[in-house]
Design a protein around this motif. Structure first.
Motif, short mmCIF file in Angstrom:
data_model
loop_
_atom_site.label_atom_id
_atom_site.label_comp_id
_atom_site.label_asym_id
_atom_site.label_seq_id
_atom_site.Cartn_x
_atom_site.Cartn_y
_atom_site.Cartn_z
N GLY A 74 42.89 -9.58 13.45
CA GLY A 74 43.20 -8.42 14.28
C GLY A 74 42.07 -7.81 15.06
O GLY A 74 42.26 -6.77 15.72
N LEU A 75 40.89 -8.41 15.04
CA LEU A 75 39.78 -7.86 15.82
C LEU A 75 39.90 -8.34 17.27
O LEU A 75 39.49 -9.44 17.61
N ASN A 76 40.51 -7.52 18.11
CA ASN A 76 40.68 -7.87 19.51
C ASN A 76 40.39 -6.66 20.39
O ASN A 76 40.10 -5.57 19.89
N LEU A 77 40.46 -6.86 21.69
CA LEU A 77 40.11 -5.79 22.63
C LEU A 77 41.04 -4.59 22.49
O LEU A 77 40.59 -3.44 22.54
N ARG A 78 42.33 -4.83 22.31
CA ARG A 78 43.29 -3.73 22.20
C ARG A 78 42.99 -2.86 20.98
O ARG A 78 42.97 -1.63 21.06
N ASN A 79 42.74 -3.50 19.85
CA ASN A 79 42.45 -2.74 18.64
C ASN A 79 41.09 -2.05 18.71
O ASN A 79 40.88 -0.99 18.12
N LEU A 80 40.15 -2.67 19.44
CA LEU A 80 38.85 -2.02 19.64
C LEU A 80 39.02 -0.73 20.43
O LEU A 80 38.39 0.30 20.11
N LEU A 81 39.87 -0.76 21.44
CA LEU A 81 40.14 0.46 22.22
C LEU A 81 40.84 1.51 21.36
O LEU A 81 40.57 2.71 21.48
N LEU A 82 41.75 1.04 20.48
CA LEU A 82 42.43 1.98 19.59
C LEU A 82 41.46 2.65 18.62
O LEU A 82 41.67 3.79 18.20
N GLN A 83 40.37 1.95 18.28
CA GLN A 83 39.36 2.54 17.40
C GLN A 83 38.74 3.80 18.01
O GLN A 83 38.27 4.68 17.29
N GLY A 84 38.74 3.87 19.32
CA GLY A 84 38.15 5.02 19.98
C GLY A 84 39.05 6.25 19.99
O GLY A 84 38.60 7.35 20.28
N VAL A 85 40.36 6.08 19.65
CA VAL A 85 41.30 7.20 19.71
C VAL A 85 40.95 8.31 18.71
O VAL A 85 40.81 9.47 19.11
N PRO A 86 40.80 8.02 17.40
CA PRO A 86 40.44 9.10 16.47
C PRO A 86 39.08 9.71 16.78
O PRO A 86 38.87 10.91 16.58
N VAL A 87 38.15 8.90 17.28
CA VAL A 87 36.84 9.41 17.66
C VAL A 87 36.97 10.39 18.83
O VAL A 87 36.39 11.48 18.82
N ALA A 88 37.77 10.00 19.83
CA ALA A 88 37.96 10.86 21.00
C ALA A 88 38.68 12.15 20.63
O ALA A 88 38.36 13.23 21.17
N LEU A 89 39.66 12.08 19.73
CA LEU A 89 40.38 13.28 19.31
C LEU A 89 39.46 14.26 18.60
O LEU A 89 39.56 15.48 18.78
N THR A 90 38.54 13.75 17.79
CA THR A 90 37.56 14.61 17.12
C THR A 90 36.65 15.27 18.14
O THR A 90 36.35 16.47 18.05
N GLU A 91 36.20 14.49 19.11
CA GLU A 91 35.34 15.04 20.17
C GLU A 91 36.08 16.14 20.94
O GLU A 91 35.52 17.20 21.20
N LEU A 92 37.33 15.88 21.30
CA LEU A 92 38.12 16.85 22.05
C LEU A 92 38.31 18.13 21.23
O LEU A 92 38.17 19.25 21.76
#
Length: 329
Positions: A222-240
């Motif tokens: 499951g290590l692919n580009l789509r899942n890598l981008l999804l990894q940034g979602v919780p990080v971005a929500l915390t930043e926001l």
């Protein structure tokens, strides 16, 4: 007599040509005043933490941990990442339908002859690595699949003008190659397996077999580009969330932008640090390296560097102000 001498002394005016003590074109008094003004402008104060900071920071950290589990962990059957890769789920089926609607058939990029077949064929080729797009354009323009594999520690080059069924590939113009490549990559992004992370072909084509196998296994899990981008979602929500909190609390206050930024970075470091610790612990316990949140780790280390740099800057300002105080004294 003495009175006359005093009167005469009072009439004597200073000679304009007398030497005066100057520093940078300023008199001693003016220069000291300039140093005093500069010293007063130097601030190394910070905004202290309070209970609301702790409550908000730990709440955001818990939210980020939950997001890491339920958004971007491909090994969690209930996560969004896993659902998008499952053709039997509604979301996964929708994604797969997009993959098939974007016509990209008949291209040499999808050659699946010996050593390049199977569901993980994308990770075995240079053609699906976004960093290798000039090479992929060259293949499309020439109607040839070009790649290679290792056998007995020797790299074997593969050049084929036909697919695995013997059907010849057609050459494409430069413009058609650009459009065809973009369509192909977009289609594969929505496929169940997804696109490899840019630069990943360097690992899957490494001379060391263990590195190649490890890279292939990670992609398969499951290590692919789509899942890598999804990894940034919780990080971005915390930043926001942190930006909103700091904005609501300190907008219009007397604190400087530097002070607010320094406190925000410290709180973000605490939140991301907690989430990163949980993520790494999860990987160690489950022994699933594909669950490692790379975006979270990168952001945490970046914040460590920023906070340390800001602390060193504050220390330097304190030393400078103390030195200037000695001079003006």
């Amino acid at each position: 007599m003495d009175q006359n001498i005093l009167l005469r002394l009072e009439d004597i005016k200073p000679y304009d040509g007398d030497l005066k003590f100057m520093v940078d074109g300023l008199s001693a008094d003016d220069y000291i005043q300039k140093l005093t003004d500069e010293m007063n402008q130097i601030s190394f104060d910070t905004i202290p933490l309070d209970k609301w900071d702790i409550i908000v920071t730990f709440s955001l950290a818990l939210m980020e941990v939950a997001g890491d589990f339920f958004i971007c962990d491909p090994k969690n059957p209930k996560s969004l990442a896993h659902t998008l890769s499952d053709k039997n789920s509604k979301l996964g089926s929708f994604m797969d339908s997009i993959h098939h609607k974007l016509d990209h058939s008949g291209q040499p990029l999808d050659y699946q002859g010996p050593k390049f077949g199977g569901g993980d064929h994308r990770v075995r080729t240079f053609a699906h690595d976004l960093l290798m797009f000039p090479f992929a354009i060259y293949m499309l323009m020439n109607g040839k699949f070009i790649d290679g594999y290792y056998e007995n520690s020797l790299f074997q080059t593969v050049v084929s003008s036909a697919n695995q069924f013997g059907t010849p590939y057609e050459s494409m113009s430069f413009l058609d190659s650009i459009v065809g490549y973009a369509t192909h990559m977009a289609a594969d992004f929505f496929s169940a397996a997804g696109l490899p992370i840019p630069g990943y072909s360097l690992l899957t084509h490494a001379p060391n077999r263990e590195i190649r196998k490890f890279a292939n296994d990670l992609y398969h899990d499951g290590l692919n580009l789509r899942n890598l981008l999804l990894q940034g979602v919780p990080v971005a929500l915390t930043e926001l969330g942190m930006w909103i909190y700091m904005g609501l609390r300190y907008n219009g206050t007397s604190y400087s932008k530097e002070m607010i930024q320094h406190k925000r970075n410290k709180l973000l470091l605490i939140a991301h640090g907690i989430a990163t610790a949980v993520n790494v612990g999860k990987v160690i316990i489950t022994q699933n390296p594909v669950s490692l949140n790379l975006i979270m780790i990168i952001r945490t280390f970046h914040l460590v560097w920023k906070v340390l740099s800001e602390e060193l800057s504050l220390t330097n300002k304190a030393v400078t102000k103390e030195a200037m105080g000695i001079v003006t004294f």
